[in-house]
Design a protein around this motif. Structure first.
Motif, PDB file in Angstrom:
ATOM      1  N   ALA A   6       0.827  -1.115   0.027  1.00  0.00           N
ATOM      2  CA  ALA A   6       0.067   0.040   0.022  1.00  0.00           C
ATOM      3  C   ALA A   6       0.879   1.220  -0.038  1.00  0.00           C
ATOM      4  N   ASN A   7       0.238   2.274  -0.175  1.00  0.00           N
ATOM      5  CA  ASN A   7       1.064   3.692  -0.208  1.00  0.00           C
ATOM      6  C   ASN A   7       0.403   4.443   0.711  1.00  0.00           C
ATOM      7  N   MET A   8       1.438   5.223   1.599  1.00  0.00           N
ATOM      8  CA  MET A   8       0.907   6.240   2.612  1.00  0.00           C
ATOM      9  C   MET A   8       0.079   7.263   1.949  1.00  0.00           C
ATOM     10  N   ILE A   9      -0.689   7.884   2.421  1.00  0.00           N
ATOM     11  CA  ILE A   9      -1.244   8.907   2.014  1.00  0.00           C
ATOM     12  C   ILE A   9      -1.045  10.198   2.675  1.00  0.00           C
ATOM     13  N   PHE A  10      -0.504  11.217   2.069  1.00  0.00           N
ATOM     14  CA  PHE A  10      -0.018  12.336   2.830  1.00  0.00           C
ATOM     15  C   PHE A  10      -1.088  13.469   2.529  1.00  0.00           C
ATOM     16  N   GLY A  11      -1.864  14.308   3.333  1.00  0.00           N
ATOM     17  CA  GLY A  11      -2.436  15.234   2.866  1.00  0.00           C
ATOM     18  C   GLY A  11      -2.314  16.695   3.929  1.00  0.00           C
ATOM     19  N   LYS A  12      -2.578  17.575   3.358  1.00  0.00           N
ATOM     20  CA  LYS A  12      -2.577  19.042   4.046  1.00  0.00           C
ATOM     21  C   LYS A  12      -3.235  18.835   5.330  1.00  0.00           C
ATOM     22  N   VAL A  26      -3.519   5.504   5.620  1.00  0.00           N
ATOM     23  CA  VAL A  26      -3.461   4.414   4.806  1.00  0.00           C
ATOM     24  C   VAL A  26      -4.677   3.813   4.485  1.00  0.00           C
ATOM     25  N   SER A  27      -4.817   3.403   3.310  1.00  0.00           N
ATOM     26  CA  SER A  27      -6.260   2.737   3.044  1.00  0.00           C
ATOM     27  C   SER A  27      -6.175   1.133   3.378  1.00  0.00           C
ATOM     28  N   VAL A  28      -6.871   0.340   3.917  1.00  0.00           N
ATOM     29  CA  VAL A  28      -6.748  -1.153   4.217  1.00  0.00           C
ATOM     30  C   VAL A  28      -7.922  -1.729   3.446  1.00  0.00           C
TER      31      VAL A  28
END
Length: 187
Positions: A6-12, A26-28
């Motif tokens: 999976a990829n880590m999601i980075f948001g402001k 992270v989406s599971v």
């Protein structure tokens, strides 16, 4: 243990956070969340970080929810269907064997566990789960629906996820024998 990349999601970050602040998510897979028994109402989890690894668990007061074993009738129907699919694999599109929504979710919904063959190894320590010749000798010795279902789930996951080779005729035969015996046990 089932794993996925999976990829880590980075948001402001919003609100009063500094300009350079980010949130990390992270989406599971939904099937994993369902198997843990998490819902919109019961969504509390415990995160742990040991310096190298992040784990997600249910809190101690809330045990992991496993799907109860389905009725023998449902298990038998599923086993007969997939025995025929594997037997007639040459005329069945590959995605039916590979897509998790067919075999994998079906086995999980029946209450079987993908335990990497651990329960099978405990019951048959001198037998390699994936060895078709050894499987032919012992499959009829298996008299437990949960043990056989877990073994099938683990072997399916091996071919679906970890193996870097296409299934060969002996592999299809393994599943035909396994599902045939499962249908027999669930009769």
């Amino acid at each position: 243990m089932e794993t996925r990349k999976a990829n880590m999601i980075f948001g402001k970050a919003g609100g009063n956070a500094s300009r350079n602040a980010y949130t990390c998510k992270v989406s599971v897979p939904k099937t994993w969340v369902d198997r843990m028994g998490l819902t919109h109402e019961q969504r509390e989890i415990k995160l742990a970080f040991d310096g190298d690894r992040i784990t997600i668990d249910r809190p101690e007061h809330s045990p992991v929810k496993h799907t109860p074993l389905a009725s023998n009738q449902k298990i038998r129907r599923f086993a007969l269907l997939w025995m025929q699919m594997y037997k007639n694999h040459a005329s069945t599109p590959d995605f039916y064997f590979e897509d998790v929504s067919f075999v994998g979710e079906g086995l999980a919904d029946l209450g079987f566990e993908m335990d990497c063959g651990e329960s099978f190894k405990a019951a048959f320590p001198n037998c390699n789960l994936g060895d078709c010749e050894a499987w032919k000798r012992i499959v009829n010795q298996i008299d437990s629906v949960p043990l056989l279902g877990d073994a099938i789930f683990s072997q399916w996951r091996y071919w679906n996820h970890w193996s870097n080779a296409p299934m060969e005729e002996a592999d299809f035969e393994w599943f035909v024998l396994a599902f045939s015996r499962l249908a027999e046990l669930a009769a």
